[in-house]
Design a protein around this motif. Structure first.
Motif, short mmCIF file in Angstrom:
data_model
loop_
_atom_site.label_atom_id
_atom_site.label_comp_id
_atom_site.label_asym_id
_atom_site.label_seq_id
_atom_site.Cartn_x
_atom_site.Cartn_y
_atom_site.Cartn_z
N TRP A 1 -1.78 2.85 6.31
CA TRP A 1 -3.20 2.80 6.07
C TRP A 1 -3.94 3.39 7.28
CZ3 TRP A 1 -8.18 0.24 6.93
CH2 TRP A 1 -8.75 0.59 5.92
N TYR B 1 0.86 -1.16 0.05
CA TYR B 1 -0.09 -0.02 -0.05
C TYR B 1 0.91 1.16 0.03
CZ TYR B 1 -3.31 3.42 1.52
OH TYR B 1 -4.18 4.74 1.72
N ASN C 1 -15.71 14.52 4.27
CA ASN C 1 -14.27 14.33 3.37
C ASN C 1 -14.20 15.32 2.10
OD1 ASN C 1 -13.28 12.52 5.30
ND2 ASN C 1 -13.52 10.79 3.73
N THR D 1 -5.16 0.69 -3.58
CA THR D 1 -5.75 0.87 -2.49
C THR D 1 -7.00 0.28 -1.94
OG1 THR D 1 -7.42 2.72 -3.48
CG2 THR D 1 -5.12 3.58 -2.76
N SER D 2 -7.74 0.60 -0.73
CA SER D 2 -8.51 -0.41 -0.38
C SER D 2 -10.15 -0.38 -1.10
CB SER D 2 -8.98 -0.22 1.13
OG SER D 2 -9.46 1.30 1.50
N ALA D 3 -10.15 0.84 -1.50
CA ALA D 3 -11.73 1.11 -2.04
C ALA D 3 -12.87 0.75 -1.20
CB ALA D 3 -11.81 0.18 -3.33
N LEU D 4 -12.42 1.12 0.25
CA LEU D 4 -13.34 0.99 1.24
C LEU D 4 -14.13 2.26 1.65
CD1 LEU D 4 -11.40 -1.34 3.61
CD2 LEU D 4 -13.52 -1.84 2.49
N SER D 5 -13.84 3.18 1.06
CA SER D 5 -14.33 4.66 1.42
C SER D 5 -16.02 4.62 1.46
CB SER D 5 -13.98 5.64 0.40
OG SER D 5 -13.91 5.50 -0.68
N ASP E 1 -19.04 12.28 0.67
CA ASP E 1 -19.16 12.65 2.05
C ASP E 1 -19.02 13.95 2.25
OD1 ASP E 1 -18.96 11.31 4.89
OD2 ASP E 1 -17.08 12.50 4.69
N ASP F 1 -18.79 7.70 -3.04
CA ASP F 1 -18.32 7.96 -1.54
C ASP F 1 -18.49 9.17 -1.12
OD1 ASP F 1 -16.11 9.17 -2.60
OD2 ASP F 1 -14.76 7.56 -2.11
N ASN G 1 -18.29 5.06 4.54
CA ASN G 1 -19.27 6.36 4.63
C ASN G 1 -20.80 5.67 4.82
OD1 ASN G 1 -17.07 8.02 4.42
ND2 ASN G 1 -17.44 8.08 2.10
N TYR H 1 -16.23 6.54 -8.95
CA TYR H 1 -14.90 6.64 -8.21
C TYR H 1 -13.90 7.21 -8.56
CZ TYR H 1 -11.13 4.76 -5.36
OH TYR H 1 -10.01 4.59 -4.18
N ASN I 1 -7.37 8.69 -5.19
CA ASN I 1 -7.11 10.10 -4.63
C ASN I 1 -6.04 11.15 -5.17
OD1 ASN I 1 -7.17 11.45 -2.12
ND2 ASN I 1 -4.94 10.76 -1.94
C1 LIG Z 1 -10.79 16.85 -3.74
C2 LIG Z 1 -11.13 15.69 -2.89
C3 LIG Z 1 -12.46 15.19 -2.66
C4 LIG Z 1 -12.62 14.03 -1.77
N1 LIG Z 1 -13.82 13.46 -1.62
C5 LIG Z 1 -14.04 12.53 -0.62
C6 LIG Z 1 -15.43 12.12 -0.45
O1 LIG Z 1 -16.37 12.76 -0.95
N2 LIG Z 1 -15.45 11.03 0.16
C7 LIG Z 1 -14.36 10.19 0.60
O2 LIG Z 1 -14.68 9.34 1.28
N3 LIG Z 1 -13.12 10.67 0.41
C8 LIG Z 1 -12.92 11.80 -0.36
N4 LIG Z 1 -11.55 12.26 -0.33
C9 LIG Z 1 -10.54 11.58 0.09
C10 LIG Z 1 -10.01 10.42 -0.93
O3 LIG Z 1 -9.62 10.68 -2.16
C11 LIG Z 1 -10.72 9.05 -0.60
O4 LIG Z 1 -11.30 8.84 0.43
C12 LIG Z 1 -10.01 7.85 -1.11
O5 LIG Z 1 -9.59 8.10 -2.30
C13 LIG Z 1 -10.74 6.58 -1.10
O6 LIG Z 1 -10.17 5.40 -1.57
P1 LIG Z 1 -9.84 4.26 -0.76
O7 LIG Z 1 -10.92 3.73 -0.03
O8 LIG Z 1 -9.21 3.29 -1.67
O9 LIG Z 1 -8.62 4.97 0.11
P2 LIG Z 1 -7.60 4.30 1.10
O10 LIG Z 1 -6.16 4.84 0.57
O11 LIG Z 1 -7.48 2.67 1.20
O12 LIG Z 1 -7.55 5.06 2.59
C14 LIG Z 1 -8.45 4.37 3.51
C15 LIG Z 1 -9.50 4.89 3.98
O13 LIG Z 1 -9.08 6.27 4.68
C16 LIG Z 1 -9.69 7.57 4.31
N5 LIG Z 1 -9.23 8.31 3.70
C17 LIG Z 1 -8.08 8.27 2.54
N6 LIG Z 1 -7.42 9.33 2.40
C18 LIG Z 1 -8.44 10.35 2.75
C19 LIG Z 1 -8.29 11.82 2.71
N7 LIG Z 1 -7.35 12.62 1.92
N8 LIG Z 1 -9.28 12.42 3.36
C20 LIG Z 1 -10.24 11.77 4.14
N9 LIG Z 1 -10.28 10.60 4.38
C21 LIG Z 1 -9.20 9.75 3.48
C22 LIG Z 1 -10.94 7.00 3.48
O14 LIG Z 1 -12.14 6.61 4.15
C23 LIG Z 1 -10.54 5.69 2.68
O15 LIG Z 1 -11.49 4.78 2.69
C24 LIG Z 1 -11.50 13.33 -1.36
C25 LIG Z 1 -10.14 13.68 -1.73
C26 LIG Z 1 -9.91 14.85 -2.39
C27 LIG Z 1 -8.53 15.35 -2.80
#
Ligand SMILES: Cc1cc2nc3c(=O)[nH]c(=O)nc-3n(C[C@H](O)[C@H](O)[C@H](O)COP(=O)(O)OP(=O)(O)OC[C@H]3O[C@@H](n4cnc5c(N)ncnc54)[C@H](O)[C@@H]3O)c2cc1C
Length: 480
Positions: free
Chosen positions: A272, A224, A377, A236-240, A374, A372, A244, A338, A341
């Motif tokens: 993570w 990761y 976030n 990444t995990s795609a768990l967001s 939110d 996702d 949420n 989706y 990030n």
């Molecule tokens: C402009 C912008 C808008 C965004 N809008 C959202 C949104 O509406 N909803 C959302 O869930 N995330 C948002 N994010 C944060 C982040 O992009 C996503 O949470 C992440 O890409 C989800 O993919 P993942 O679950 O594979 O993340 P992973 O990399 O596997 O991360 C694990 C978890 O950590 C949390 N996380 C990771 N990065 C962030 C971050 N920068 N801020 C807050 N939490 C984070 C998420 O819950 C995520 O599922 C945004 C980021 C940016 C830059």
């Protein structure tokens, strides 16, 4: 005595204290979801919501023997009030949520409960700690992530685990009317062809969420840290979205980390967990500074000369800017609900800094198109990139989309996937096709016809941005 468990966004049975304490305190328990179109979410998230409701109904039916998620469509306040009156509910249990539309609905619920003299018990199960428990040395909320996280880490031993819900759900009242077993308006939306296509690779619900988490830990987690910034990698995990919609309680993942840390690379787990803590940070920010959903955190940006919606907004939304990495991200979003990030940061910087469009325009588009989406976030993410939020990227620094593209998609695989008209270009040309007219011609790509020329000159727009922010230098950093 009858209790109501009001589900807002916590589509799970286990580790749900609102349900747990209702079962412990009452003789009869109603579990209800109220769908009021006035408080609806974006289209993509609504499709997930439809399936989340279905999956919770299915899981409860399996455990209770009959449908017992009451789904009431229409005006929230009147349905909420009549349910409390008709069933002589003595207490409402719910999980506190931040942001729109949850704040407003919680306020209404509070007013109704006060008028009817019904108890109202909020639970902070969607947080790690209750708001106010993790503060800085001055007793104030953190506005910078790193010290927040440092403090948070020292407090993790105090974290209280959520309890698994007891298996006996006999106290749950089966749904009183067949009309209340499903949410028809949301189901209609989720039957649209685009929605079916978007959901093709997702499985919704609590058990799917846990499976996804465990398979992430067993597989992708090891790489990761190294891979998470590369959008072409499925790293990444795609768990967001599961987090949420409350299928997966974020707090319990901290305990899972401890349980599995002996068999796993601790560094990878911590990396993570740190990302997950950003989510916690965002939730607390919106709790302490609710205006940041619509207004910049930093006062000096209140009158900043961002521009409103125009033709360029549409071009950006549909991935036709002529900047391949931006277009790839926007098309990924449109088709899959989706976006990676790293690319979220790049497209947000491009919109707010190169195109000088208001960050709220981008935030609204993300709200509508992200599965996702939110409130916490999304607001924090947009303000961070635009430079007007807490812990923001410096306002004078722009993400250079070309450099980002070369660094994080070096072989152009992500671009080729989402911008197929450029697939035949060599790696040297794929990041900036307008600089390589010969290479484009050689593979039959006519710029301006098969693929757009850049909507804006990157260098000139960077300089214009720097001119615009010059005036901000003398103004203080503090929040409103
Ligand atoms: C402009 C912008 C808008 C965004 N809008 C959202 C949104 O509406 N909803 C959302 O869930 N995330 C948002 N994010 C944060 C982040 O992009 C996503 O949470 C992440 O890409 C989800 O993919 P993942 O679950 O594979 O993340 P992973 O990399 O596997 O991360 C694990 C978890 O950590 C949390 N996380 C990771 N990065 C962030 C971050 N920068 N801020 C807050 N939490 C984070 C998420 O819950 C995520 O599922 C945004 C980021 C940016 C830059």
């Amino acid at each position: 005595m009858t209790a109501l468990v009001w589900i807002q966004r916590e589509f799970r049975i286990d580790y749900l204290p609102a349900l747990q304490s209702a079962l412990a305190q009452a003789d009869r328990v109603i579990v209800a979801y109220f769908h009021d179109p006035v408080y609806s979410q974006g289209e993509a998230a609504s499709v997930w919501l439809a399936q989340a409701i279905e999956s919770l109904q299915r899981d409860l039916t399996k455990r209770r023997g009959s449908a017992c998620l009451w789904i009431l469509e229409g005006d929230f306040e009147s349905h909420f009030r009549s349910l409390l009156q008709e069933y002589s509910v003595h207490k409402v249990h719910y999980s506190f949520q931040v942001g729109h539309p949850f704040f407003e609905m919680q306020q209404k619920a509070q007013r109704v409960c006060e008028t009817l003299e019904v108890g109202l018990e909020p639970h902070f199960s969607e947080f790690w700690f209750e708001p106010g428990e993790v503060l800085n040395k001055k007793g104030e909320p953190y506005a910078v992530f790193t010290p927040f996280y440092r403090n948070l880490q020292t407090r993790l031993d105090e974290l209280v685990p959520l309890e698994k819900t007891r298996t006996d759900l006999k106290k749950l009242l089966p749904v009183a009317s067949d009309d209340w077993t499903a949410c028809e308006s949301l189901n209609r939306l989720s039957r649209q062809p685009w929605a079916i296509e978007m959901m093709a690779n997702w499985e919704v619900g609590e058990s799917a969420a846990w499976q996804k988490f465990l398979s992430f830990v067993d597989g992708k987690l090891q790489d990761y840290e190294m891979q998470r910034d590369f959008p072409a990698q499925d790293a990444t995990s795609a768990l967001s979205v599961y987090l949420n919609f409350g299928h997966l309680p974020s707090r319990m993942l901290v305990f899972e980390f401890r349980a599995i840390s002996q068999d796993n690379d601790l560094q990878a787990l911590l990396s993570w967990q740190r990302q997950l803590a950003w989510r916690e940070f965002a939730r607390l920010l919106l709790w302490f500074f609710p205006y940041t959903e619509e207004m910049p955190f930093q006062r000096r940006f209140v009158d900043f000369a961002w521009e409103g919606v125009d033709q360029r907004t549409h071009i950006w939304q549909r991935g036709r800017t002529g900047i391949p990495i931006v277009d790839a991200g926007m098309r990924e979003l449109w088709h899959s609900g989706y976006m990676h990030n790293r690319v979220r940061m790049v497209v947000a910087s491009f919109l707010t800094k190169n195109l000088n469009q208001h960050w709220l325009i981008g935030k609204q588009w993300f709200d509508d198109t992200l599965l996702d989406a939110d409130p916490a976030n999304n607001a924090m993410g947009w303000q961070w990139v635009a430079g007007c939020g807490v812990d923001a990227a410096p306002y004078y620094r722009l993400f250079n989309p070309l450099r980002q593209s070369q660094q994080f998609d070096p072989d152009g695989d992500y671009i080729r996937r989402w911008v197929p008209e450029l697939a035949a270009l060599p790696n040297s040309a794929i990041h900036a096709p307008w600089q390589y007219p010969e290479e484009c011609r050689a593979v039959g790509v006519e710029l301006g016809k098969d693929y757009p020329l850049p909507v804006v000159d990157l260098e000139k727009s960077r300089l214009r941005h720097l001119e615009r922010v010059e005036s901000l230098k003398s103004v203080g950093l503090e929040g409103i």
